[in-house]
Design an enzyme around this catalytic site. Sequence first.
Site, short mmCIF file in Angstrom:
data_model
loop_
_atom_site.label_atom_id
_atom_site.label_comp_id
_atom_site.label_asym_id
_atom_site.label_seq_id
_atom_site.Cartn_x
_atom_site.Cartn_y
_atom_site.Cartn_z
CB THR A 1 21.80 27.56 18.11
OG1 THR A 1 20.69 26.72 17.81
CG2 THR A 1 22.14 27.45 19.58
CB THR A 2 26.01 30.07 16.50
OG1 THR A 2 26.07 28.64 16.53
CG2 THR A 2 27.36 30.62 16.87
CE1 TYR B 1 8.71 24.56 29.19
CE2 TYR B 1 6.61 24.99 28.12
CZ TYR B 1 7.35 24.81 29.27
OH TYR B 1 6.75 24.88 30.50
CE1 TYR C 1 20.77 22.18 14.99
CE2 TYR C 1 19.86 24.39 15.21
CZ TYR C 1 20.82 23.45 15.53
OH TYR C 1 21.82 23.78 16.42
NE ARG D 1 22.11 25.00 21.57
CZ ARG D 1 22.51 26.01 22.33
NH1 ARG D 1 21.63 26.72 23.02
NH2 ARG D 1 23.79 26.33 22.42
CE LYS E 1 23.69 22.85 13.07
NZ LYS E 1 23.67 24.22 13.64
CB ILE F 1 25.43 23.99 9.77
CG1 ILE F 1 24.78 23.82 8.39
CG2 ILE F 1 25.02 25.33 10.40
CD1 ILE F 1 23.27 23.81 8.39
#
Length: 297
Positions: free
Chosen positions: A46-47, A109, A135, A140, A164, A206
Amino acid sequence: MSIFTGAGVALITPMYDDGSINYDEMEQIINDQVANGTDAIIICGTTGEASTMSHEEHIETIRACVEMTKKRVPVVAGTGSNCTATAVYLSKEAQKVGADGLLVVSPYYNKATQNGLKKHFTEIASSVDLPIILYNIQGRTGLNIQPKTIADLVNDVPNIVGVKEASGDISQIAQIFSLTQGDIDVYSGNDDQIFPIVAYGGKGVISVLSHIVPRDTHDIVAKFMEGDIEGSRALQLKYIPLVKALFSEVNPIPVKAAMNMMGYKVGSLRMPLTEMEKKNKEVLRQAMLDAGVQVVD
């Protein structure tokens, strides 16, 4: 055996003004992270703005990171997608270019059922020989991987080794440990929850915070593991204001602003992400100064 224990940095992707990837600056950041105690590099998460990358860029960025890291610490590649076939493709390619492990986010989604999640993750895992960290970040993806689903996957699929956890729900995280009898690698996905998750038996974090204070983020975990519980707790609490500032706008907007303030040339963000608002940037700057971080810009 865990892919890593400690603090893995969820690496940003430095960019030039035209939006292309600045691999020279990426190498500088990786070298600085390793030199300051970071225990793993997590690339294309993501980052790292992987959601704006083409498949070719995504794979090349993983390859470059592996080459730059030079086996000093493990490289964990983000290869998740809301399309199972795409996630399989990215995972296979990440293995080909030398990643040590994979971070696979839940499908976003289209919001699969828990049964669908099991099939999705199992198919990805069966396509590679690498260890996989799930994850879980409902904020999100719109989808929570339920504790029983996580436990079933870790128990039934040999190379799914952990998660995570970015749900922010400590009760849920406790349930994951309970259902697996602690036989799972759990990494905090929230920098303000490293201490409690490690206290439950987690392997580390993380981290976004690692960009700014890599040594101390590493030490939050290391001190706890060494028995210095108070030292770990004190470091965690010290950085709560900075963590809050780093998430005052959607990640990675603030951390890129912070890295630029520190003198790195990480550039801007790809649309639809935009530059940090001035008032929030000033709060971030002050939080960095209060934490003893050197600001040059």
